[in-house]
Design a protein around this motif. Structure first.
Motif, PDB file in Angstrom:
ATOM      1  N   LYS A   1     -15.211   0.102  24.260  1.00  0.00           N
ATOM      2  CA  LYS A   1     -15.104  -0.071  25.707  1.00  0.00           C
ATOM      3  C   LYS A   1     -15.718   1.117  26.459  1.00  0.00           C
ATOM      4  O   LYS A   1     -15.943   1.037  27.663  1.00  0.00           O
ATOM      5  CB  LYS A   1     -13.646  -0.240  26.132  1.00  0.00           C
ATOM      6  N   MET A   2     -15.979   2.205  25.755  1.00  0.00           N
ATOM      7  CA  MET A   2     -16.597   3.396  26.349  1.00  0.00           C
ATOM      8  C   MET A   2     -18.121   3.326  26.297  1.00  0.00           C
ATOM      9  O   MET A   2     -18.789   4.134  26.919  1.00  0.00           O
ATOM     10  CB  MET A   2     -16.140   4.646  25.582  1.00  0.00           C
ATOM     11  N   GLU A   3     -18.655   2.371  25.571  1.00  0.00           N
ATOM     12  CA  GLU A   3     -20.082   2.378  25.246  1.00  0.00           C
ATOM     13  C   GLU A   3     -20.992   2.389  26.473  1.00  0.00           C
ATOM     14  O   GLU A   3     -21.965   3.139  26.512  1.00  0.00           O
ATOM     15  CB  GLU A   3     -20.430   1.200  24.332  1.00  0.00           C
TER      16      GLU A   3
ATOM     17  N   LEU B   1     -25.481  12.119  21.283  1.00  0.00           N
ATOM     18  CA  LEU B   1     -24.019  12.003  21.328  1.00  0.00           C
ATOM     19  C   LEU B   1     -23.383  12.802  20.202  1.00  0.00           C
ATOM     20  O   LEU B   1     -23.812  12.728  19.061  1.00  0.00           O
ATOM     21  CB  LEU B   1     -23.579  10.540  21.195  1.00  0.00           C
ATOM     22  N   GLU B   2     -22.360  13.549  20.555  1.00  0.00           N
ATOM     23  CA  GLU B   2     -21.534  14.268  19.587  1.00  0.00           C
ATOM     24  C   GLU B   2     -20.090  13.828  19.777  1.00  0.00           C
ATOM     25  O   GLU B   2     -19.675  13.515  20.900  1.00  0.00           O
ATOM     26  CB  GLU B   2     -21.630  15.784  19.796  1.00  0.00           C
TER      27      GLU B   2
ATOM     28  N   VAL C   1     -23.760   5.271  27.191  1.00  0.00           N
ATOM     29  CA  VAL C   1     -25.186   4.982  27.376  1.00  0.00           C
ATOM     30  C   VAL C   1     -25.663   5.561  28.711  1.00  0.00           C
ATOM     31  O   VAL C   1     -26.733   6.183  28.783  1.00  0.00           O
ATOM     32  CB  VAL C   1     -25.461   3.460  27.273  1.00  0.00           C
ATOM     33  N   ALA C   2     -24.885   5.359  29.771  1.00  0.00           N
ATOM     34  CA  ALA C   2     -25.257   5.897  31.086  1.00  0.00           C
ATOM     35  C   ALA C   2     -25.365   7.425  31.045  1.00  0.00           C
ATOM     36  O   ALA C   2     -26.303   8.007  31.594  1.00  0.00           O
ATOM     37  CB  ALA C   2     -24.251   5.459  32.152  1.00  0.00           C
ATOM     38  N   ALA C   3     -24.415   8.074  30.379  1.00  0.00           N
ATOM     39  CA  ALA C   3     -24.440   9.541  30.270  1.00  0.00           C
ATOM     40  C   ALA C   3     -25.642  10.012  29.456  1.00  0.00           C
ATOM     41  O   ALA C   3     -26.256  11.036  29.762  1.00  0.00           O
ATOM     42  CB  ALA C   3     -23.146  10.051  29.654  1.00  0.00           C
TER      43      ALA C   3
ATOM     44  N   LEU D   1     -10.716   5.589  14.905  1.00  0.00           N
ATOM     45  CA  LEU D   1     -11.644   6.523  14.249  1.00  0.00           C
ATOM     46  C   LEU D   1     -12.891   5.792  13.763  1.00  0.00           C
ATOM     47  O   LEU D   1     -13.996   6.330  13.826  1.00  0.00           O
ATOM     48  CB  LEU D   1     -10.955   7.243  13.086  1.00  0.00           C
ATOM     49  N   GLU D   2     -12.710   4.567  13.311  1.00  0.00           N
ATOM     50  CA  GLU D   2     -13.843   3.772  12.850  1.00  0.00           C
ATOM     51  C   GLU D   2     -14.798   3.466  14.006  1.00  0.00           C
ATOM     52  O   GLU D   2     -16.022   3.586  13.868  1.00  0.00           O
ATOM     53  CB  GLU D   2     -13.326   2.472  12.228  1.00  0.00           C
ATOM     54  N   GLY D   3     -14.248   3.092  15.151  1.00  0.00           N
ATOM     55  CA  GLY D   3     -15.067   2.821  16.329  1.00  0.00           C
ATOM     56  C   GLY D   3     -15.775   4.060  16.834  1.00  0.00           C
ATOM     57  O   GLY D   3     -16.940   4.009  17.249  1.00  0.00           O
TER      58      GLY D   3
END
Length: 156
Positions: free
Chosen positions: A145-147, A57-58, A151-153, A42-44
Motif C-alpha cells: 500500500k506504500m508503493e 530505495l533502502e 514511486v513518487a519519492a 517483512l516479506e512485502g
C-alpha cells in the motif's frame, strides 16, 4: 535541529550504519518484531526493497522488544527474518522506540511526523531523497500500500 543524516545505528553484525550514507536515497525505516502478527510484512518490505533498490530505495529494519514480541537475542532475530521472510536489507540491533531511553532516531522520526508514540510494531516511516519524512504509516498498513508513495519519492 537534527537531520536524519545525523543518526547512526548498529547492524546485527556489529557494523555501524551511518545514515549520512543514505543521502540521495529514499528510505523506509520500520520497527520490527519477529513474533508480531505483522511480521509477514517483512516479506512485502523485502519485495519492495528488491524491486526498487536499483532506483535508490533502502529499507532499514529496527527490531524492538518494547511490545514483548521479539526473540531472545539479536542473532535469533536475524536468523528468523532471513529464514522465514528472506530479508536481505539491513537489520539493526534492537532498540526502544518509546520512553526515556528510546532510540534518538525514533525520537526524531516521531517529532517529524507530529504523531506521538509508536503504538505497535511495524510502524513505517518513508523518507525522501533529502532526508525529509514523507509519511508515517500505521502498523496495519501493508508494504504494498506504500508503493505509489515510494514511486513518487523515487521520481521526485
Amino acid at each position: 535541529m537534527a537531520s536524519l543524516y545525523d543518526f547512526k545505528e548498529t547492524e546485527m553484525s556489529g557494523q555501524e550504519i551511518d545514515f549520512d550514507q543514505y543521502r540521495g536515497k529514499v528510505l523506509i525505516v520500520v520497527n520490527t518484531a519477529s513474533k508480531c502478527g505483522f511480521a509477514p510484512q517483512l516479506e512485502g518490505l523485502e519485495d519492495l526493497y528488491k524491486k526498487y533498490h536499483d532506483e535508490g530505495l533502502e529499507v532499514i529494519g529496527i527490531p524492538s522488544n518494547q511490545f514483548k514480541q521479539e526473540l531472545e537475542t539479536d542473532e535469533e532475530t536475524s536468523d528468523y527474518c532471513q529464514v522465514h521472510y528472506g530479508v536481505t536489507f539491513p537489520m539493526t540491533k534492537r532498540v526502544r522506540v518509546n520512553g526515556d531511553d528510546e532510540d534518538p532516531l525514533f525520537t526524531h522520526l516521531k517529532e517529524e511526523s507530529h504523531n506521538g508514540r509508536i503504538k505497535w510494531n511495524f510502524t513505517k516511516f518513508l523518507v525522501d531523497r533529502n532526508g525529509k519524512l514523507v509519511k508515517r504509516y500505521a502498523p496495519i498498513t501493508k508494504p504494498e500500500k506504500m508503493e505509489s508513495d515510494i514511486v513518487a519519492a523515487l521520481k521526485a
